[in-house]
Design a protein around this motif. Sequence first.
Motif, PDB file in Angstrom:
ATOM      1  N   SER A  41       0.821  -1.210   0.000  1.00 26.81           N
ATOM      2  CA  SER A  41       0.000   0.000   0.000  1.00 26.81           C
ATOM      3  C   SER A  41       0.857   1.262   0.000  1.00 26.81           C
ATOM      4  O   SER A  41       0.439   2.304  -0.508  1.00 26.81           O
ATOM      5  CB  SER A  41      -0.962   0.015   1.191  1.00 26.81           C
ATOM      6  OG  SER A  41      -0.264   0.032   2.420  1.00 26.81           O
ATOM      7  N   MET A  42       2.078   1.186   0.544  1.00 25.81           N
ATOM      8  CA  MET A  42       2.974   2.338   0.448  1.00 25.81           C
ATOM      9  C   MET A  42       3.277   2.664  -1.015  1.00 25.81           C
ATOM     10  O   MET A  42       3.452   3.834  -1.373  1.00 25.81           O
ATOM     11  CB  MET A  42       4.277   2.060   1.194  1.00 25.81           C
ATOM     12  CG  MET A  42       5.239   3.246   1.185  1.00 25.81           C
ATOM     13  SD  MET A  42       6.911   2.828   1.682  1.00 25.81           S
ATOM     14  CE  MET A  42       7.699   4.438   1.648  1.00 25.81           C
ATOM     15  N   GLY A  55       1.548   2.958  -3.615  1.00 27.77           N
ATOM     16  CA  GLY A  55       0.670   3.904  -4.292  1.00 27.77           C
ATOM     17  C   GLY A  55       0.268   5.102  -3.468  1.00 27.77           C
ATOM     18  O   GLY A  55      -0.470   5.961  -3.965  1.00 27.77           O
ATOM     19  N   THR A  56       0.723   5.191  -2.216  1.00 28.85           N
ATOM     20  CA  THR A  56       0.248   6.275  -1.353  1.00 28.85           C
ATOM     21  C   THR A  56       1.347   7.200  -0.849  1.00 28.85           C
ATOM     22  O   THR A  56       1.083   8.357  -0.541  1.00 28.85           O
ATOM     23  CB  THR A  56      -0.493   5.692  -0.132  1.00 28.85           C
ATOM     24  OG1 THR A  56       0.401   4.845   0.610  1.00 28.85           O
ATOM     25  CG2 THR A  56      -1.713   4.878  -0.563  1.00 28.85           C
ATOM     26  N   SER A  57       2.584   6.730  -0.726  1.00 28.17           N
ATOM     27  CA  SER A  57       3.677   7.551  -0.212  1.00 28.17           C
ATOM     28  C   SER A  57       4.182   8.527  -1.280  1.00 28.17           C
ATOM     29  O   SER A  57       4.082   8.258  -2.477  1.00 28.17           O
ATOM     30  CB  SER A  57       4.829   6.653   0.243  1.00 28.17           C
ATOM     31  OG  SER A  57       6.022   7.381   0.440  1.00 28.17           O
ATOM     32  N   ASP A  58       4.775   9.630  -0.809  1.00 29.38           N
ATOM     33  CA  ASP A  58       5.364  10.566  -1.768  1.00 29.38           C
ATOM     34  C   ASP A  58       6.524   9.947  -2.538  1.00 29.38           C
ATOM     35  O   ASP A  58       6.858  10.380  -3.641  1.00 29.38           O
ATOM     36  CB  ASP A  58       5.787  11.868  -1.078  1.00 29.38           C
ATOM     37  CG  ASP A  58       6.864  11.675  -0.011  1.00 29.38           C
ATOM     38  OD1 ASP A  58       7.074  10.531   0.441  1.00 29.38           O
ATOM     39  OD2 ASP A  58       7.486  12.677   0.391  1.00 29.38           O
ATOM     40  N   HIS A 113       6.283   5.419  -5.300  1.00 27.89           N
ATOM     41  CA  HIS A 113       6.415   4.990  -6.690  1.00 27.89           C
ATOM     42  C   HIS A 113       7.804   4.469  -7.008  1.00 27.89           C
ATOM     43  O   HIS A 113       8.009   3.829  -8.042  1.00 27.89           O
ATOM     44  CB  HIS A 113       6.094   6.161  -7.617  1.00 27.89           C
ATOM     45  CG  HIS A 113       6.872   7.414  -7.289  1.00 27.89           C
ATOM     46  ND1 HIS A 113       8.176   7.603  -7.664  1.00 27.89           N
ATOM     47  CD2 HIS A 113       6.520   8.521  -6.595  1.00 27.89           C
ATOM     48  CE1 HIS A 113       8.602   8.779  -7.221  1.00 27.89           C
ATOM     49  NE2 HIS A 113       7.613   9.358  -6.563  1.00 27.89           N
ATOM     50  N   LEU A 138       3.386  12.255   4.622  1.00 24.80           N
ATOM     51  CA  LEU A 138       3.278  11.802   3.243  1.00 24.80           C
ATOM     52  C   LEU A 138       4.369  10.809   2.870  1.00 24.80           C
ATOM     53  O   LEU A 138       4.329  10.228   1.797  1.00 24.80           O
ATOM     54  CB  LEU A 138       3.341  12.998   2.283  1.00 24.80           C
ATOM     55  CG  LEU A 138       2.238  14.036   2.430  1.00 24.80           C
ATOM     56  CD1 LEU A 138       2.408  15.144   1.399  1.00 24.80           C
ATOM     57  CD2 LEU A 138       0.852  13.397   2.296  1.00 24.80           C
ATOM     58  N   PRO A 142       2.502   7.154   4.924  1.00 23.93           N
ATOM     59  CA  PRO A 142       1.183   7.733   5.169  1.00 23.93           C
ATOM     60  C   PRO A 142       0.461   7.118   6.364  1.00 23.93           C
ATOM     61  O   PRO A 142       0.764   6.002   6.801  1.00 23.93           O
ATOM     62  CB  PRO A 142       0.443   7.456   3.860  1.00 23.93           C
ATOM     63  CG  PRO A 142       1.521   7.350   2.834  1.00 23.93           C
ATOM     64  CD  PRO A 142       2.668   6.688   3.549  1.00 23.93           C
ATOM     65  N   GLU A 161      -2.219   5.669   6.733  1.00 25.35           N
ATOM     66  CA  GLU A 161      -2.838   4.344   6.572  1.00 25.35           C
ATOM     67  C   GLU A 161      -1.907   3.223   7.019  1.00 25.35           C
ATOM     68  O   GLU A 161      -2.377   2.145   7.404  1.00 25.35           O
ATOM     69  CB  GLU A 161      -3.284   4.132   5.126  1.00 25.35           C
ATOM     70  CG  GLU A 161      -2.203   4.266   4.061  1.00 25.35           C
ATOM     71  CD  GLU A 161      -1.440   2.976   3.795  1.00 25.35           C
ATOM     72  OE1 GLU A 161      -1.908   1.898   4.221  1.00 25.35           O
ATOM     73  OE2 GLU A 161      -0.367   3.054   3.180  1.00 25.35           O
ATOM     74  N   GLN A 162      -0.594   3.468   6.997  1.00 25.70           N
ATOM     75  CA  GLN A 162       0.349   2.451   7.451  1.00 25.70           C
ATOM     76  C   GLN A 162       0.122   2.132   8.931  1.00 25.70           C
ATOM     77  O   GLN A 162       0.174   0.972   9.342  1.00 25.70           O
ATOM     78  CB  GLN A 162       1.775   2.948   7.236  1.00 25.70           C
ATOM     79  CG  GLN A 162       2.170   3.137   5.786  1.00 25.70           C
ATOM     80  CD  GLN A 162       2.500   1.827   5.097  1.00 25.70           C
ATOM     81  OE1 GLN A 162       3.212   0.987   5.636  1.00 25.70           O
ATOM     82  NE2 GLN A 162       1.963   1.636   3.906  1.00 25.70           N
TER      83      GLN A 162
END
Length: 670
Positions: A546-547, A549-552, A555, A599, A602, A604-605
Amino acid sequence: MSQQTPRAMTPEDITRIRWISDPQISPDGTRVAFVVTTLSAEKDEYVSHIWVVDTAGGEPRRFTNGPRRDTAPRWSPDGRFLAFLSERDPKKRAQLYVMPADGGEPVCLTDLKRGVSNPVWSPDGTRIAFLSKTGGWDEPEDEEEKKKSKPARVITVMKYKLNGEGFIHDRFSHLFVVPADGSAPPRQITDGEFHDSAPTWSPDGRSLAFVSARHEDRDYDNAADVFIVPAEGGEPRRLTDTAGPVAQPAFSPDGTQIAFLGHRYKNEAGRNMRVWTVPVTGGTPRCLTESLDRTCQPFFVGQGPEWSADGMYLTFAIEDRGDVPLYRVRADGTAPPEPIVTGNRQVTGFSLSRGGLLAFTATDPVNPNEVFVCHADGSGERQLTDLNRAWKQEVALSRPERFTYERAGYTLDCWVMKPFGFSPGRRYPALLNIHGGPATQYGHTFFDEFQVYAGAGYVVIFTNPRGSQGYGEAFCRAVIRDWGGCDYEDVMAGLECALRHCDFIDPERLGVMGGSYGGFLTSWIVGHTDRFKAACSERALNTHYSMFGTSDIGHSFPEMYSGGALPWEDLDWYIQHSPLTYAKHITTPLLIIHSEDDLRCPMEQAEQLFIHLKKMRKEVLFIRFPDENHEMSRSGRPRHRLERFRYILDWFAKHLQPEQVAARARAAVS
């Protein structure tokens, strides 16, 4: 009169320390300007001023008196003026000011909505280059307009947000130039949908070099280039060959070469940043530090190589087994790099005068940063400041003892700090600390957190497992595709090393904690062993998938550490190397701390790990800090930093020092 017995360091002491940074020696070598920052719990803010000290000795003196933050002092080439950044208007971001070096009224040169950073004087002292952001939507000032809906954000790139800044997809950092006498407004020199950084002047003042990623694939890799642009504006000319990341360019005194930091690997983690030179006319860059198996970009230094006035040498910092020494290398490459400022300490900033004096700030485990000066070859070192002398006399600080242990052909370091009031024959609870990164290092620096934990009665244990910087490139890259493998084993072996050498550690009262990557490894550890009585996982990476697609940096970061695999190519790696996968095995009481504006890792982690543990009715406490990002423990609001300390100390006291908690409760009742 009897001398006062030193007390333990407490969280509140971070508001009593004078935090020194950014030493800038005057061109003639007679003075050093530097920044002194203090934390105000009452105002819940940081206050910074510029100070000056004579290199011949004498008491340091405060130079600026801004109400909030004065930073980035920079001497004019003739030494008659100091430029600096100041937040004098509470409604505006930092602006550029110039002030006579002997005192007087500062003159504001800019009034830019997005503020100013990185000021650099032109060689003739008539202009100052700097960076400022352009573009983007602005929050309306009118109260009625603020109530209306905000426009949609149109995203077309992966690198559209950045921890600590927010959305950056439509805000770009560019070079500006302003007359130093304030006779004209700033003029923008670069433009376009690019992020420019690290401006530096050519010796003739006709051009500026800077770093930027302007190639077609810039959204898909971490490469950048050194560019040169006319000081009056125009089309930038690319100087390097887009082979990998580059940083911190610097013109040679004769203007024929540019030195910079970089390496020639795209999207690869754990590579050494090295010192290079390239002709200003173009050509193949030449590496000057190939024989030095260390990164030349320490995590907390933030600057690149500096030329000697005669152009013969380049001075730079490295990370080395817990130390950050200064090295220099001949610019013609005829000799290997040599150390010039060494010792069990960490240099955090440096600058050179025209006459060959070197000013630097340095810290060790029992001394916050102070200012030093020496000759360019490191000889004749003298300490110029001791701004924390009175505080150090008041507080008992713990100096770590270093041990080594062997793992897989490597020699690793482990440090142990004794608790406040240590008494031989007693056993004490211990906290095993794990650093972030993973490509950073623990070592010989003043770390307020460690001293606070020692002050609270804990043995503090820390180590540099594989994946850390300071031990060579192979060591740093050993964790690629092996997160939770060799690093976990190294940390646990470091704990055993501490237990073997220190019989005052109570093996039945152990805690483990870490932030960011250290949070990952903390979450991982408690999912694989019940050795610890309590744990604290902070701003952790708990799920690679999940990191992504969500962390700065999601990618690219998981891809680099998975060895180049993307989730749809090797989902098993992303799952098998995520602590969340093993949350079902956690029995250790766990404190989870996270910042809501993080960010990098995130929120959600943390949320996922918390819900997993609550669903299984495990003992878990979740602390969320609003309006803070990934750097909260280092640069968050002072009250939040103090509150964070209280939660951590209360958590470990409950599980590792229950007798003290009970004693405090009885005292409160009585």
